[in-house]
Design an enzyme around this catalytic site. Structure first.
Site, PDB file in Angstrom:
ATOM      1  N   SER A  57       0.796  -1.273  -0.021  1.00 61.62           N
ATOM      2  CA  SER A  57      -0.123   0.007  -0.059  1.00 61.62           C
ATOM      3  C   SER A  57       0.907   1.200  -0.089  1.00 61.62           C
ATOM      4  O   SER A  57       0.478   2.284  -0.432  1.00 61.62           O
ATOM      5  CB  SER A  57      -1.161   0.146   1.148  1.00 61.62           C
ATOM      6  OG  SER A  57      -0.242  -0.180   2.449  1.00 61.62           O
ATOM      7  N   ASP A 347      -3.772   8.057   8.271  1.00 63.99           N
ATOM      8  CA  ASP A 347      -4.511   7.227   8.603  1.00 63.99           C
ATOM      9  C   ASP A 347      -4.024   6.308   9.793  1.00 63.99           C
ATOM     10  O   ASP A 347      -2.892   6.795  10.638  1.00 63.99           O
ATOM     11  CB  ASP A 347      -5.323   6.404   7.663  1.00 63.99           C
ATOM     12  CG  ASP A 347      -4.435   5.524   6.841  1.00 63.99           C
ATOM     13  OD1 ASP A 347      -3.176   5.233   7.577  1.00 63.99           O
ATOM     14  OD2 ASP A 347      -4.725   4.791   5.849  1.00 63.99           O
ATOM     15  N   HIS A 350      -0.526   4.486   7.624  1.00 67.52           N
ATOM     16  CA  HIS A 350       0.272   5.162   6.444  1.00 67.52           C
ATOM     17  C   HIS A 350       0.625   6.668   6.793  1.00 67.52           C
ATOM     18  O   HIS A 350      -0.377   7.530   7.441  1.00 67.52           O
ATOM     19  CB  HIS A 350      -0.709   5.285   5.144  1.00 67.52           C
ATOM     20  CG  HIS A 350      -0.987   3.814   4.570  1.00 67.52           C
ATOM     21  ND1 HIS A 350      -2.503   3.238   5.269  1.00 67.52           N
ATOM     22  CD2 HIS A 350      -0.433   2.799   3.936  1.00 67.52           C
ATOM     23  CE1 HIS A 350      -2.620   1.969   4.642  1.00 67.52           C
ATOM     24  NE2 HIS A 350      -1.425   1.673   4.106  1.00 67.52           N
TER      25      HIS A 350
END
Length: 383
Positions: A57, A347, A350
């Site tokens: 990600s 978040d 991240h």
């Protein structure tokens, strides 16, 4: 003297077939891959023409938008500071891929492989194959749904993108890839959080699991080398034990969750050794590792000195465990803090664009081998 006869037609045909097999492109094309007219306005002295990206990600530019899983970032408030809005990047603005692309003076953003429009001229300056939730091991990430493992990402590059790239530029990978492209790989964290620390792996020691990860990664990197890659940037795993989601799972922990940080430190040490091994084993290539663990950990230890004032809480409203979330992703349409550049985490896991800027800047320019080893991305690109 008798007039010399021309070879019979059958001999001419045989000669033509031999030429086509041994030299499929004209000599002048094979010696100089044709990047002209490919939206390349960076000037004749720009050596690197593009970047291929593999991982999870932190470097996903939107591939998970097209997969059936829970690991998505294609909604607000993700992308609140990105020119295109929510794009599938797991941050408020640009990620490390975008920022390194700017440092390398690439003419456009690296497009995601899974986007149906990523074909033709769009592949010339690179493709992003990364998939949020995926890992080095094929079975990592199944808990979040459909993800693309690192080995499958490499197959996508080999079977789909590489033939199209060769056709667009007009030369084979052996002439095309070594000088013109950087290969960036950022994977491994999910192999711990979504694999090792599940009950199914309770019988494995951390050392044996990590050794298996590094061995698998080595084979995958050698596969990319066999396809023509020569310039490799490997990202270390961030200090995931310091993330808001990790600390929410272990609320009794004082500071960072050390069991997670110990695991990724072990991986990062082995990753540096892998770089040394591959540089010795494949002397025609250059492998470097960006110690993003140290870069982010230094920010968390003393945020004010790096321009941050919040290193513990997420900037966006996170879907909590009590609400059916995993403590990582932002709520759809939820609020985001106003001072995003002063937050470390966007978040529950991240980093913000501001942290990504620091990682990319140090990766490209730092002379400290504790931050990027053995050379920085700028020197790699110029090699």
């Amino acid at each position: 003297m008798a007039k010399q006869r021309s070879p019979p037609p059958s001999h001419l045909l045989l000669l033509l077939l031999i030429v086509l097999v041994t030299c499929p492109y004209p000599p002048h094309v094979r010696a100089n891959c044709n990047f002209q007219g490919r939206s390349d306005d960076r000037g004749p002295n720009s050596k690197v023409k593009g970047m291929f990206v593999f991982g999870s990600s932190l470097v996903d530019n939107g591939n998970n938008n097209f997969l059936d899983n829970m690991a998505k970032a294609n909604y607000s408030p993700y992308g609140i500071d990105f020119p295109l809005g929510p794009s599938g990047r797991f941050t408020n603005g640009r990620n490390v891929v975008d920022l390194l692309g700017e440092y390398l003076a690439l003419p456009s953003l690296i497009p995601p492989f899974n986007d149906p429009s990523t074909k033709g001229l769009k592949v010339v300056h690179g493709v992003d194959f990364a998939s949020g939730g995926s890992g080095i091991l094929d079975d990592t990430g199944s808990i979040v749904g459909q993800v693309t493992s690192l080995s499958q990402q490499i197959r996508n590059f080999e079977e789909s993108t590489l033939p199209e790239l060769e056709a667009q530029v007009g030369c084979r990978s052996g002439e095309l890839l070594p000088d013109n492209y950087v290969f960036l790989v950022g994977a491994g964290s999910n192999d711990y959080t979504y694999n090792y620390y599940l009950s199914a792996n309770a019988n494995l020691t951390l050392q044996s699991f990590t050794a298996n990860l590094i061995s698998s990664l080595s084979l995958q990197l050698q596969k990319l080398h066999g396809l023509g890659g020569r310039k490799f940037v490997l990202l270390a795993i961030n200090p995931i034990g310091c993330s808001p989601s990790a600390k929410a799972r272990v609320p009794t922990s004082i500071g960072c969750v050390q069991v997670l940080n110990r695991a990724v430190r072990l991986f990062n040490v082995e990753l540096k050794s892998l770089v040394d091994d591959l540089n010795a084993k494949l002397p025609d290539s250059r492998f470097i590792v960006v110690n993003s663990y140290k870069i982010v950990r230094d920010i968390i230890k003393n945020p004010a000195s790096k321009g941050f004032n919040d290193s513990t809480t997420p900037c966006c409203e996170v879907l909590s465990f009590a609400e059916g979330g995993n403590g990582v992703l932002c709520k759809t349409g939820g609020r985001a803090c106003a001072n995003r550049s002063s937050h470390v985490f966007f978040d529950g896991l991240h980093p913000t664009e501001a942290v990504n800027v620091q990682i990319a800047t140090k990766a490209f320019l730092s002379a400290r081998r504790t931050e990027v080893y053995p050379i920085n991305v700028k020197r790699l690109a110029e090699a």
